[in-house]
Design a protein around this motif. Structure first.
Motif, PDB file in Angstrom:
ATOM      1  N   PHE A   4      69.411  -1.100  61.189  1.00  0.00           N
ATOM      2  CA  PHE A   4      70.392  -0.974  62.179  1.00  0.00           C
ATOM      3  C   PHE A   4      70.446   0.367  62.743  1.00  0.00           C
ATOM      4  N   ARG A   5      70.163   0.501  64.071  1.00  0.00           N
ATOM      5  CA  ARG A   5      70.181   1.971  64.638  1.00  0.00           C
ATOM      6  C   ARG A   5      70.939   2.024  66.000  1.00  0.00           C
ATOM      7  N   PRO A   6      72.350   2.245  65.797  1.00  0.00           N
ATOM      8  CA  PRO A   6      73.226   2.004  66.879  1.00  0.00           C
ATOM      9  C   PRO A   6      72.819   3.121  67.952  1.00  0.00           C
ATOM     10  N   ASP A   7      72.428   4.352  67.383  1.00  0.00           N
ATOM     11  CA  ASP A   7      72.193   5.365  68.188  1.00  0.00           C
ATOM     12  C   ASP A   7      71.040   6.286  67.627  1.00  0.00           C
ATOM     13  N   HIS A   8      70.714   7.360  68.097  1.00  0.00           N
ATOM     14  CA  HIS A   8      69.737   8.067  67.437  1.00  0.00           C
ATOM     15  C   HIS A   8      70.055   8.760  66.382  1.00  0.00           C
ATOM     16  N   ASP A   9      71.308   8.789  65.874  1.00  0.00           N
ATOM     17  CA  ASP A   9      71.863   9.840  64.954  1.00  0.00           C
ATOM     18  C   ASP A   9      72.296   8.868  63.635  1.00  0.00           C
ATOM     19  N   LEU A  10      72.018   7.702  63.756  1.00  0.00           N
ATOM     20  CA  LEU A  10      72.488   6.838  62.593  1.00  0.00           C
ATOM     21  C   LEU A  10      71.340   5.738  62.379  1.00  0.00           C
ATOM     22  N   TYR A  11      71.214   5.802  60.901  1.00  0.00           N
ATOM     23  CA  TYR A  11      69.833   4.524  60.889  1.00  0.00           C
ATOM     24  C   TYR A  11      70.523   4.071  59.525  1.00  0.00           C
ATOM     25  N   LEU A  12      70.373   2.797  59.416  1.00  0.00           N
ATOM     26  CA  LEU A  12      70.736   1.992  58.187  1.00  0.00           C
ATOM     27  C   LEU A  12      69.558   1.222  57.919  1.00  0.00           C
ATOM     28  N   ASN A  13      69.200   0.719  56.598  1.00  0.00           N
ATOM     29  CA  ASN A  13      68.089  -0.030  56.002  1.00  0.00           C
ATOM     30  C   ASN A  13      68.714  -0.734  54.969  1.00  0.00           C
ATOM     31  N   LEU A  14      68.414  -2.042  55.179  1.00  0.00           N
ATOM     32  CA  LEU A  14      69.505  -2.816  54.037  1.00  0.00           C
ATOM     33  C   LEU A  14      68.288  -4.033  53.679  1.00  0.00           C
ATOM     34  N   SER A  15      68.237  -4.198  52.069  1.00  0.00           N
ATOM     35  CA  SER A  15      67.439  -5.102  51.826  1.00  0.00           C
ATOM     36  C   SER A  15      68.130  -5.811  50.724  1.00  0.00           C
ATOM     37  N   TYR A  16      67.536  -7.186  50.668  1.00  0.00           N
ATOM     38  CA  TYR A  16      67.996  -8.154  49.373  1.00  0.00           C
ATOM     39  C   TYR A  16      66.935  -9.103  49.050  1.00  0.00           C
ATOM     40  N   ALA A  17      66.568  -9.433  47.780  1.00  0.00           N
ATOM     41  CA  ALA A  17      65.695 -10.192  47.335  1.00  0.00           C
ATOM     42  C   ALA A  17      66.388 -11.150  46.134  1.00  0.00           C
ATOM     43  N   ASN A  18      66.063 -12.376  46.302  1.00  0.00           N
ATOM     44  CA  ASN A  18      66.564 -13.306  45.296  1.00  0.00           C
ATOM     45  C   ASN A  18      65.382 -14.078  44.804  1.00  0.00           C
TER      46      ASN A  18
END
Lengths: 691, 293
Positions: free
Chosen positions: A554-568
């Motif tokens: 998720f990168r709503p703008d150039h200053d914020l970046y999120l990376n999410l991961s999940y595994a089952n």
């Protein structure tokens, strides 16, 4: 030592370069019509262009440069924690192990790792010498992780996943780089990189020294020295080549057979890599790649004292023997040579193909492991072909096959077919079926460890030659040091993988979602049957692995970046018969694992990164007990500034803030009573770039 | 206004052995001939030896030919073709002001506004336009940034004087841009640097809008350019118009006619959905008429 001296010399000379910055803004040159009309090299040729992720035949996670720089990782294995389904552990505290969907011991044999297309798999035991790879994080442009088998593209051992690391070409790294780091537990690093160019070529030289004392109260320190060179040469507008070479010399400490005795082992990894590419026309291109890897391990340690009684050896009662130790030696030399030819052809707008062949020779030599001075060679020949057919704008068929003739395990076929349905330009659903094989390593096929300790009868000095020693799990003062002799005749391991995947990007790529459901059947797994038999390996086990994975950015703008991961992940052992309990794979991957990475850049040139990982209970297959669930919290605060035209970056890394943890239970040789674990790490990095 | 007037006998000075230049010279000759004007083409080597007093005006093709005329103390009006704005300005500044009125030009550059119009027409997803300025272009930074804003786009600019910093700066710029607009500056864009720029932006999934067809072939997403036919057509029209009106209507102008080139393979790889090329061109031509782009 030579490299260390070189590093210091260059570091001391660095300020001279600072005054050589090209800042002459007045020297304007004339722009002429040639700047508009001249031909320029074709950079993004059809073969170099990758398909968008919506059209990918496999599940792919990209770790790009921004994520690498934002991460607190100081090694490639740590970056893999961001990828759904991956497990990372540090055997003995300093030997990184990276696997996907578990099924791994210290030698993670079932994933393929490529650096610029060069396989860095060690043929001796299999696996990747992460600690000794001649590569630094600073030269990595991006890491492309294929989650799932991809033998159709990369050959055997691309079994569970493929990690493809792409480094910068020499042009990208012309700016000088100086990096210094220091932290608790004697973390230290010095890196110096410099570039140069001529009319048609660019060069890069990197030297580095780094080390770490590891965990408290445990001998897991390491030191390494690295030297690398790369040249990129543009032959003409349609052809180019690169050549790179490097060497890493690594010294690590460990507590060997007798954990009260610390010993040092040395690893040396070097390589030469040449690749030539030519665009034949707008529709086709050819490339030829040649490389050679050399791996050398010098490692021997002493076992604990062994006290044998006359009963152990079938001697009359009353004879006593002097205690003795066995030298546990795993020293070996290995090399891999590979020649590969690739041909890309795009006959129409809707069809593109890749085909080629390769020939490879793996060589392994180790008197300690094979009880012979002979060099074992394994020749592999491969032919492959892939086609991607866009039937309609919504439907794509991607298919491929690898045919591999392997000296140990004959011929194998690894096909793949994927159907991709694009709902829109930005969302697609994929069904993929593929099979892959893993060829046995040289050690699994041919190992022959035989101990020949000399005993002396107490008080007499009379020697008794013991040709074999098979005392297993005896009394407290007799260690288990079984001989290990491979039966040979091993076959490929096989995996049959089915997956349904979804990829979508929303709001102009601000939000991406990458999910898959998978069902893998793995058969003929090669396991060490020595606890049941007199050593050796056999194709004996079968597993079903299934589950779901989810990744999102998720990168709503150039200053914020999120990376999410999940595994089952759920692994069921379907092994029948005598060896069903020899190795336990069913809990070799955590049932659930989570990852979250956040990067926030502030206007004031500060940036803050936060990483949180939670890993469920799992078991590395060479360790008797479970690795308890653990979580990791890391923070990184960076400040960028300028000094004399160069960029200066300070970074403060705070790692393992959520408390101590063990990611490889008992850390291999550490006894259960040893409380060693990963504790807080503080590290300060200073980086000067552009001089 | 320049005093290139009532000339019906033209001397065309072109560089030797240059395919594009020769082709342009031939097309101009043909065009003038059809309009009952006479012309003669010579090379830059021949110019030194030849007296050109027989001709009423001179057409130069390329920078070398133009610079020879600027240095020649000619009293004849000169129309320079295939010359970049920066080079023409440099030559103009090298001579005394009283002679500058003799020199006019149709630049080889496309107006920045036209490049921005192409960006706007390609896709609605481009909002922030990254621009790299170098030592040969940083003087235009303010003007170009203002033009970007006029198109309701956000400029994001960097200035790179040290070539060793080019790639790292391009990487940072790419993180904050939706598209990179290449503007002519050979300290930034040259045969050696283009590989690094195109690869860096591509890996960041940022397309490049080039300023020539060659850039599109190399890997840029698109470019607006003028062909030999476009330039010769405008040249002949200008000269004929001059003949009839007695002076040059536009003494220094950007190309009037243009075409666009799109690299669909790059667009596909970057998953950028573009409008149809014909529609884009049609819209651009219409807007060019309305807004003088």
């Amino acid at each position: 030592m030579i490299i260390k001296t070189l590093v210091l010399t260059l570091l001391l000379s660095a300020p001279l370069h600072l005054f050589a910055i090209e800042t002459d803004t007045a020297a304007v040159s004339i722009i002429t019509e040639d700047d508009f009309l001249s031909d320029i090299p074709i950079v993004l040729s059809a073969s170099r262009l990758s398909q968008p992720q919506t059209e990918s035949a496999t599940s792919v996670t990209i770790i790009n440069r921004q994520m690498i720089e934002a991460s607190t990782a100081t090694s490639i294995p740590e970056l893999m924690r961001m990828v759904p389904g991956f497990q990372v552990g540090f055997y003995d505290g300093n030997i990184p192990v990276v696997t996907y969907h578990g099924m791994s011991d210290i030698y993670s044999r079932r994933i393929q790792v490529l650096i610029d297309g060069r396989s860095v798999y060690i043929p001796t035991w299999g696996g990747v010498p992460w600690k000794s790879l001649p590569i630094t994080l600073d030269e990595i442009e991006q890491i492309e992780v294929t989650r799932g088998p991809n033998a159709a593209a990369y050959g055997s051992n691309s079994f569970l996943a493929v990690i493809s690391i792409k480094t910068f070409n020499a042009f990208d790294t012309q700016a000088g780089l100086l990096k210094l780091a220091n932290g608790n537990n004697k973390q230290h690093q010095a890196l110096y990189r410099v570039g140069a160019q001529t009319e048609n070529s660019e060069f890069r030289v990197t030297i580095a020294h780094r080390g770490d004392e590891g965990m408290d109260d445990f001998a897991d320190a390491y030191d390494e020295e690295l030297l690398k060179f790369r040249i990129d040469y543009t032959i003409d507008n349609n052809s180019q080549f690169f050549y790179q070479s490097g060497i890493n010399k690594n010294q690590q400490y460990e507590q060997g057979g007798d954990i009260s005795l610390t010993h040092r082992f040395e690893t040396s990894v070097s390589y030469h890599h040449f690749k030539w590419e030519r665009n034949l026309d707008d529709k086709s291109s050819v490339s030829v790649q040649l490389y050679r890897n050399q791996y050398s391990l010098n490692n021997s340690s002493l076992s604990t004292e062994i006290n044998l009684t006359s009963a152990d050896l079938g001697y009359p009662a009353g004879i006593t023997f002097d205690p003795f130790r066995i030298t546990l030696d795993s020293s070996s030399e290995a090399s891999r040579q590979d020649l590969e030819v690739n041909y890309f052809y795009k006959p129409s707008k809707s069809l593109r193909t890749v085909s080629g062949f390769s020939t490879r020779r793996d060589s392994v030599k180790s008197e300690a492991l094979f009880d012979t001075s002979e060099t074992f060679t394994t020749d592999v020949s491969r032919a492959f072909g892939h086609a991607e057919w866009t039937m309609t704008p919504q439907l794509i068929i991607n298919t491929g096959i690898m045919i591999e003739d392997h000296q140990i395990s004959d011929t194998s076929y690894s096909p793949r077919i994927a159907l991709i349905h694009k709902f829109t330009n930005n969302q697609s659903l994929r069904y993929s079926y593929s099979t892959a094989n893993r060829a046995p390593s040289t050690a699994e096929e041919s190992i022959n460890i035989t101990y020949r300790p000399s005993l002396t009868v107490s008080g007499t000095g009379i020697c008794v030659l013991v040709t074999t020693l098979t005392c297993e799990n005896g009394t407290d003062n007799i260690v288990a040091v079984p001989n290990l002799n491979s039966i040979g005749g091993l076959d490929f391991e096989e995996i049959e993988s089915n997956e349904i995947g979804f990829y979508g990007d929303y709001f102009s790529n601000k939000l991406t979602i990458n999910a898959k459901i998978f069902h893998d059947m793995i058969s003929d797994i090669i396991v060490d049957i020595s606890p049941n038999e007199d050593g050796g390996f056999e194709n004996s086990q079968m597993l079903i692995a299934k589950g779901i994975e989810f990744g999102s950015t998720f990168r709503p703008d150039h200053d914020l970046y999120l990376n999410l991961s999940y595994a089952n992940i759920s692994i069921t052992d379907k092994t029948q018969g005598a060896y069903s309990t020899v190795e336990v794979f069913s809990n070799s991957a955590p049932k659930e694992s989570y990852g979250l990475s956040i990067l926030k850049q502030f206007k004031s040139d500060y940036s803050l990164s936060l990483e949180y990982f939670q890993i469920g209970e799992m078991r590395w297959t060479d360790i008797g007990s479970l690795t308890e669930p653990y979580d990791i919290l890391n923070l990184k605060l960076s400040k960028k500034t300028r000094i004399a035209g160069s960029k200066l970056t300070y970074s403060l890394l705070l790692k393992n803030l959520s408390g101590e943890y063990n990611d490889y239970n008992e850390y291999g040789n550490v006894s259960a009573n040893n409380n060693s674990s990963m504790s807080e790490r503080i590290r300060l990095e200073v980086e000067l770039q552009g001089f | 206004m320049s005093s290139l007037s009532f000339a019906d006998n033209y001397l065309i000075v072109s560089e030797i052995n240059h395919r594009f230049h020769n082709s342009l010279a031939k097309q101009i000759e043909t065009g003038l001939s059809q309009a009952n004007h006479s012309s003669h083409t010579i090379t830059t080597n021949e110019l030194k030896a030849r007296a050109y007093s027989d001709y009423d005006s001179i057409i130069t093709i390329g920078y070398t030919a133009a610079s020879l005329l600027f240095q020649s103390n000619t009293s004849k009006p000169v129309l320079s073709l295939l010359i970049p704005l920066q080079a023409f300005t440099h030559l103009e500044n090298s001579i005394d002001k009283q002679y500058r009125h003799l020199f006019s030009s149709i630049y080889i550059d496309q107006p920045v506004a036209r490049q921005l119009e192409l960006i706007r027409q390609l896709s609605d997803t481009f909002h922030t336009v990254g621009i790299i300025f170098g030592k040969n272009s940083h003087q235009r930074k303010e003007n170009i940034s203002d033009t970007v804003k006029k198109f309701s786009l956000t400029p994001k600019t960097i200035t790179v004087f040290d070539r060793t910093e080019l790639i790292s700066e391009t990487r940072y710029l790419s993180e904050e841009s939706d598209i990179l607009l290449a503007i002519p500056d050979n300290s930034i864009y040259n045969k050696r640097s283009i590989k690094g720029i195109l690869l860096t932006t591509y890996r960041k999934k940022i397309p490049v809008l080039g300023y020539s067809k060659a850039y599109v072939r190399a890997g840029a997403l698109a470019a607006v350019f003028s062909s030999v036919t476009d330039i010769s057509r405008q040249t002949v029209e200008t000269l004929i118009q001059n003949k009839s009106s007695g002076y040059l209507l536009t003494s220094r102008s950007y190309p009037k006619y243009f075409d666009i080139e799109i690299n669909k393979k790059v667009a596909h790889s970057l998953n950028i959905k573009l409008r149809d090329k014909d529609i884009i061109l049609k819209n651009m031509l219409r807007n060019a008429q309305n807004e003088q782009l």
